[in-house]
Motif scaffolding. Sequence first.
Motif, mmCIF file in Angstrom:
data_model
loop_
_atom_site.group_PDB
_atom_site.id
_atom_site.type_symbol
_atom_site.label_atom_id
_atom_site.label_comp_id
_atom_site.label_asym_id
_atom_site.label_seq_id
_atom_site.Cartn_x
_atom_site.Cartn_y
_atom_site.Cartn_z
ATOM 1 N N ILE A 33 -16.381 -6.893 -1.542
ATOM 2 C CA ILE A 33 -16.677 -6.045 -0.382
ATOM 3 C C ILE A 33 -16.693 -4.566 -0.727
ATOM 4 O O ILE A 33 -17.061 -3.748 0.106
ATOM 5 N N LEU A 34 -16.327 -4.219 -1.971
ATOM 6 C CA LEU A 34 -16.252 -2.810 -2.343
ATOM 7 C C LEU A 34 -17.498 -2.378 -3.099
ATOM 8 O O LEU A 34 -18.042 -3.110 -3.911
ATOM 9 N N SER A 35 -17.939 -1.135 -2.814
ATOM 10 C CA SER A 35 -19.090 -0.560 -3.508
ATOM 11 C C SER A 35 -18.606 0.320 -4.656
ATOM 12 O O SER A 35 -17.404 0.449 -4.910
ATOM 13 N N ILE A 94 -11.094 5.976 -2.981
ATOM 14 C CA ILE A 94 -12.317 6.207 -2.214
ATOM 15 C C ILE A 94 -12.891 7.558 -2.613
ATOM 16 O O ILE A 94 -12.306 8.610 -2.327
ATOM 17 N N GLY A 95 -14.013 7.535 -3.299
ATOM 18 C CA GLY A 95 -14.700 8.761 -3.687
ATOM 19 C C GLY A 95 -15.671 9.185 -2.596
ATOM 20 O O GLY A 95 -16.588 8.443 -2.248
ATOM 21 N N TYR A 107 -14.670 6.650 8.456
ATOM 22 C CA TYR A 107 -13.632 5.678 8.803
ATOM 23 C C TYR A 107 -14.031 4.253 8.435
ATOM 24 O O TYR A 107 -13.166 3.394 8.235
ATOM 25 N N LYS A 108 -15.328 3.994 8.311
ATOM 26 C CA LYS A 108 -15.755 2.683 7.806
ATOM 27 C C LYS A 108 -15.334 2.530 6.343
ATOM 28 O O LYS A 108 -14.873 1.455 5.917
ATOM 29 N N GLN A 109 -15.499 3.621 5.568
ATOM 30 C CA GLN A 109 -15.070 3.580 4.180
ATOM 31 C C GLN A 109 -13.561 3.368 4.089
ATOM 32 O O GLN A 109 -13.075 2.542 3.304
ATOM 33 N N LEU A 110 -12.815 4.127 4.879
ATOM 34 C CA LEU A 110 -11.358 4.005 4.851
ATOM 35 C C LEU A 110 -10.916 2.603 5.263
ATOM 36 O O LEU A 110 -10.066 1.976 4.620
#
Length: 393
Positions: A33-35, A94-95, A107-110
């Motif tokens: 799920i991570l980019s 998270i970059g 906040y979607k990234q977080l």
Amino acid sequence: TMGRNGCEGERPSAPIGGEESVVWPASLQAELILSDKFEPAALPDVCAPRLRVVDALDRAARKRYAYVGAPAGSGKTVSTLLWLQKTKLPAVWIGLDRYDDVPSVFYKQLATGLYSIQPENEAMRAVLTSPSFSLSPVEHAISLIGEMRPPECRCVIVLDDLHFIDNREIVKSLPVVLKRLPKAFVVLLLSRRELPDEWSALGADGGPAVLDADDLRFAADEIRAYFKALGRTLSVDESRIVLAATEGWAIGVAALAKSGQVTKGDSRSLFASFFDEQVWSTWDEGLRSFCLATSVADEFDPELAELLSGRADAAEVMDELARTNTFLMRISGSSYRYHHLFCDFLQDKACESGIDRAALCKRAAEYYRARLDYTQALRFWLESGDFSGMDTS
């Protein structure tokens, strides 16, 4: 076994998609799920141990919230990676970039990063995939945190390049969200700017721990250790020369180490070959001309830069330079300045190139006179060598 979150044992896996989906192990679900934005830069093949900085981060982590604010090239990312390497704590990195400066995206990234710690948590997944997430991202992020099960071990979340985040809604709401994280979390905030006032109340006991450029500077013994790791031996006097030339600036130390030069010259001669080969030679003529023209001023805003360079897109050029390299930094508001070592290099290049410095100084003098800043106006008239404008100033 060790899952991606670093805690002992694997939890029962959950399917991704419908009932017929393949059932992945929880650790693999976290990866899927991570980019790439969740992958920090790799540590250099050779890097200084930076024990002082690692110890400083250790102390800062005891307060749960730590803010590392320093100019580009100061060593924020490498120091943080070294600390994580030492502690072996599971971490979500998270970059951030300019496109994250929207509440729904940020906040979607977080939320995605937090969900990756407990990828089998269906309640968190439901919040993350809710169609209404983008309509109220702050509330959904808080709700997702509320669904977290108590972490089985201490965790770290790193928000890197926070200087890209200017949106007032994010700046104001982020402390509210972060305070809801379980106490097992250590939060590291990395930025090129000073700590925003809105974040000064993060944590207890006087706010977050704050590290700045002074905390990240190389000491003379660290410089010797770094050169030794690269197969070069420095004397005590030579390490002091490097320290004096670079002021302990991490990228400056690396530049000298790679340039192969450590001589008893000034910082201009020490850095000239590095900038020439690694930076200047890779830029197009337009960008070079812009930098040469603007190097006349100690600091400048987009309006003065446009006047000096003749480029209507000066603001965009400055913004891109500040984001993509370590030599132009924002001071405050819309004011920028070059790092003094690079400014020295540019001024030498301008002299070699036959740039009409006098004409540029006159433009700067007129700029400051129009703003009733007569001290600066007089200074530039003096530098221009044309004293006719001094009477009106």
